[in-house]
Design a protein around this motif. Structure first.
Motif, PDB file in Angstrom:
ATOM      1  N   SER A  24       0.846  -1.369   0.148  1.00 22.14           N
ATOM      2  CA  SER A  24      -0.127   0.120   0.050  1.00 22.14           C
ATOM      3  C   SER A  24       1.011   1.288   0.091  1.00 22.14           C
ATOM      4  O   SER A  24       2.260   1.442   0.183  1.00 22.14           O
ATOM      5  N   ARG A  25       0.201   2.280  -0.404  1.00 24.29           N
ATOM      6  CA  ARG A  25       1.019   3.630  -0.453  1.00 24.29           C
ATOM      7  C   ARG A  25       0.988   4.126   1.063  1.00 24.29           C
ATOM      8  O   ARG A  25       1.725   4.763   1.551  1.00 24.29           O
ATOM      9  N   THR A  26      -0.112   3.801   1.919  1.00 20.49           N
ATOM     10  CA  THR A  26      -0.229   4.126   3.416  1.00 20.49           C
ATOM     11  C   THR A  26       0.939   3.307   3.956  1.00 20.49           C
ATOM     12  O   THR A  26       0.898   1.974   3.834  1.00 20.49           O
ATOM     13  N   ALA A  27       1.521   3.876   5.007  1.00 24.18           N
ATOM     14  CA  ALA A  27       2.689   3.220   5.738  1.00 24.18           C
ATOM     15  C   ALA A  27       2.218   2.071   6.736  1.00 24.18           C
ATOM     16  O   ALA A  27       1.170   2.523   7.290  1.00 24.18           O
ATOM     17  N   CYS A  28       2.779   1.065   6.541  1.00 24.71           N
ATOM     18  CA  CYS A  28       2.313  -0.211   7.372  1.00 24.71           C
ATOM     19  C   CYS A  28       3.277  -0.254   8.728  1.00 24.71           C
ATOM     20  O   CYS A  28       4.558  -0.447   8.417  1.00 24.71           O
ATOM     21  N   ILE A  29       2.813   0.493   9.760  1.00 24.70           N
ATOM     22  CA  ILE A  29       3.705   0.396  11.078  1.00 24.70           C
ATOM     23  C   ILE A  29       3.172  -0.389  12.032  1.00 24.70           C
ATOM     24  O   ILE A  29       1.842  -0.155  12.600  1.00 24.70           O
ATOM     25  N   GLU A  30       3.922  -1.568  12.478  1.00 25.91           N
ATOM     26  CA  GLU A  30       3.354  -2.259  13.314  1.00 25.91           C
ATOM     27  C   GLU A  30       3.255  -1.662  14.567  1.00 25.91           C
ATOM     28  O   GLU A  30       3.832  -0.593  15.405  1.00 25.91           O
ATOM     29  N   GLY A  31       1.828  -1.940  15.358  1.00 25.37           N
ATOM     30  CA  GLY A  31       1.563  -1.393  16.525  1.00 25.37           C
ATOM     31  C   GLY A  31       0.710  -0.336  16.052  1.00 25.37           C
ATOM     32  O   GLY A  31      -0.213   0.129  16.989  1.00 25.37           O
ATOM     33  N   ARG A  32       0.563   0.411  14.986  1.00 25.32           N
ATOM     34  CA  ARG A  32      -0.106   1.569  14.538  1.00 25.32           C
ATOM     35  C   ARG A  32      -1.200   1.104  13.604  1.00 25.32           C
ATOM     36  O   ARG A  32      -2.208   1.711  13.693  1.00 25.32           O
ATOM     37  N   THR A  33      -0.558   0.615  12.219  1.00 27.74           N
ATOM     38  CA  THR A  33      -1.461   0.361  11.518  1.00 27.74           C
ATOM     39  C   THR A  33      -1.455  -1.171  11.055  1.00 27.74           C
ATOM     40  O   THR A  33      -2.326  -1.593  10.263  1.00 27.74           O
ATOM     41  N   TRP A  34      -0.716  -2.002  11.771  1.00 31.85           N
ATOM     42  CA  TRP A  34      -0.952  -3.467  11.596  1.00 31.85           C
ATOM     43  C   TRP A  34      -0.303  -4.064  13.158  1.00 31.85           C
ATOM     44  O   TRP A  34       0.371  -3.428  13.664  1.00 31.85           O
ATOM     45  N   GLY A  35      -0.804  -5.040  13.238  1.00 31.54           N
ATOM     46  CA  GLY A  35      -0.531  -6.054  14.563  1.00 31.54           C
ATOM     47  C   GLY A  35      -0.540  -7.485  14.416  1.00 31.54           C
ATOM     48  O   GLY A  35      -1.432  -7.864  13.346  1.00 31.54           O
ATOM     49  N   THR A  36      -0.036  -8.376  15.158  1.00 29.39           N
ATOM     50  CA  THR A  36      -0.305  -9.706  15.042  1.00 29.39           C
ATOM     51  C   THR A  36      -0.423 -10.236  16.431  1.00 29.39           C
ATOM     52  O   THR A  36       0.090  -9.735  17.535  1.00 29.39           O
ATOM     53  N   ARG A  37      -1.344 -11.051  16.512  1.00 32.68           N
ATOM     54  CA  ARG A  37      -1.382 -12.206  17.586  1.00 32.68           C
ATOM     55  C   ARG A  37      -1.753 -13.533  17.334  1.00 32.68           C
ATOM     56  O   ARG A  37      -1.698 -13.818  15.937  1.00 32.68           O
ATOM     57  N   HIS A  38      -1.988 -14.445  18.015  1.00 36.11           N
ATOM     58  CA  HIS A  38      -1.642 -15.862  17.773  1.00 36.11           C
ATOM     59  C   HIS A  38      -2.886 -16.129  16.513  1.00 36.11           C
ATOM     60  O   HIS A  38      -4.217 -15.918  17.034  1.00 36.11           O
ATOM     61  N   GLY A  39      -2.620 -16.637  15.667  1.00 37.15           N
ATOM     62  CA  GLY A  39      -3.481 -16.892  14.347  1.00 37.15           C
ATOM     63  C   GLY A  39      -4.149 -15.847  13.661  1.00 37.15           C
ATOM     64  O   GLY A  39      -5.162 -16.127  12.680  1.00 37.15           O
ATOM     65  N   VAL A  40      -3.750 -14.479  13.937  1.00 37.75           N
ATOM     66  CA  VAL A  40      -4.367 -13.356  13.418  1.00 37.75           C
ATOM     67  C   VAL A  40      -3.511 -12.213  13.079  1.00 37.75           C
ATOM     68  O   VAL A  40      -2.529 -11.860  13.862  1.00 37.75           O
ATOM     69  N   VAL A  41      -3.527 -11.639  11.975  1.00 42.99           N
ATOM     70  CA  VAL A  41      -2.993 -10.313  11.443  1.00 42.99           C
ATOM     71  C   VAL A  41      -4.132  -9.391  11.390  1.00 42.99           C
ATOM     72  O   VAL A  41      -5.111  -9.436  10.841  1.00 42.99           O
ATOM     73  N   TRP A  42      -3.903  -8.130  11.970  1.00 45.18           N
ATOM     74  CA  TRP A  42      -4.913  -7.117  11.897  1.00 45.18           C
ATOM     75  C   TRP A  42      -4.275  -5.821  11.229  1.00 45.18           C
ATOM     76  O   TRP A  42      -2.989  -5.614  11.310  1.00 45.18           O
ATOM     77  N   VAL A  43      -5.115  -5.184  10.340  1.00 46.15           N
ATOM     78  CA  VAL A  43      -4.573  -4.140   9.533  1.00 46.15           C
ATOM     79  C   VAL A  43      -5.484  -3.016   9.828  1.00 46.15           C
ATOM     80  O   VAL A  43      -6.757  -3.083  10.250  1.00 46.15           O
TER      81      VAL A  43
END
Length: 234
Positions: free
Chosen positions: A132-151
């Motif tokens: 994406s053109r929008t920055a993917c910044i862990e903890g702000r625009t994406w994150g992960t936990r067991h079995g799931v990635v959120w954006v």
């Protein structure tokens, strides 16, 4: 005259033997006496000598650096290298190659809203490539936990199973800045594995493979105005 010639010959042979011994004894038995850079140099040279010029794999290098910390001597490492090259049962084992299906795509849809994607593996994920053109910044625009990635907020990218270097402290991090939008390299301890982008500091997006990356030749690098903090979160 003959005695003099014999003396010269014996002296020449002695010097040659000493030079040969010194050329072979390029490292102490206790490799902890060396800093990390010299340890790496010694391991790479020994592997190249034993394999007739082959390059020491990164994961095998990390394994031996860890074993140095645990007390392995240089002789033991040389023996293990020989066993690994001969197909024997040494201490090091090649890391399994992740199947293609372990990489998956996840994107924030519905007007840059929140979204979740199920992972095709057990464990945490890491960002492999931002699409994406929008920055993917862990903890702000994406994150992960067991079995799931959120954006969220327009982040879109490819993700894969995360790993962590052996013995990496949880608080280890390196801040790397691209000065004047140019290329900059920063020191990263290779025994701690692959760096993860923890926090983007710059306004310019930090996109893996485009404005930041990591490889064995250059280490951790940034470009195009990227400034961020990198660590070993997993």
């Amino acid at each position: 005259m003959i005695k003099r010639l014999l003396a010269i010959l014996l002296l020449t042979l002695s010097l040659s033997s000493l030079a040969f011994a010194q050329s072979k004894a390029y490292a102490p038995e206790d490799l902890n006496r060396l800093d990390r850079q010299d340890q790496t140099r010694v391991l790479e040279r020994e592997y190249s000598d034993q394999s007739r010029g082959a390059r020491l794999p990164d994961d095998q290098l990390e394994f031996y650096l860890d074993q140095i910390d645990s007390g392995w001597s240089f002789s033991r490492i040389k023996q293990d290298m020989a066993e690994s090259l001969g197909g024997g049962r040494g201490g090091w084992r090649p890391q399994p190659v992740a199947p293609v299906s372990s990489t998956f795509h996840c994107e924030s849809r519905r007007k840059f809203g929140y979204g979740e994607c199920r992972t095709p593996f057990n464990g945490r994920a890491r960002l492999v490539r931002q699409t994406s053109r929008t920055a993917c910044i862990e903890g702000r625009t994406w994150g992960t936990r067991h079995g799931v990635v959120w954006v969220n907020n327009g982040c879109e990218g490819d993700f894969a199973l995360a790993g962590r270097g052996r013995g990496a402290p949880a608080d280890y991090s390196v801040t790397c800045k691209s000065n004047d939008y140019g290329f900059s390299a920063c020191a990263w301890r290779p025994q701690f594995g692959y760096p993860q982008l923890i926090e983007q500091i710059s306004q310019s997006p930090c996109v893996q493979g485009r404005s930041w990356g990591y490889d064995r030749t250059r280490g951790l690098w940034v470009n195009r105005g990227c400034e961020a903090r990198f660590g070993t979160r997993y």
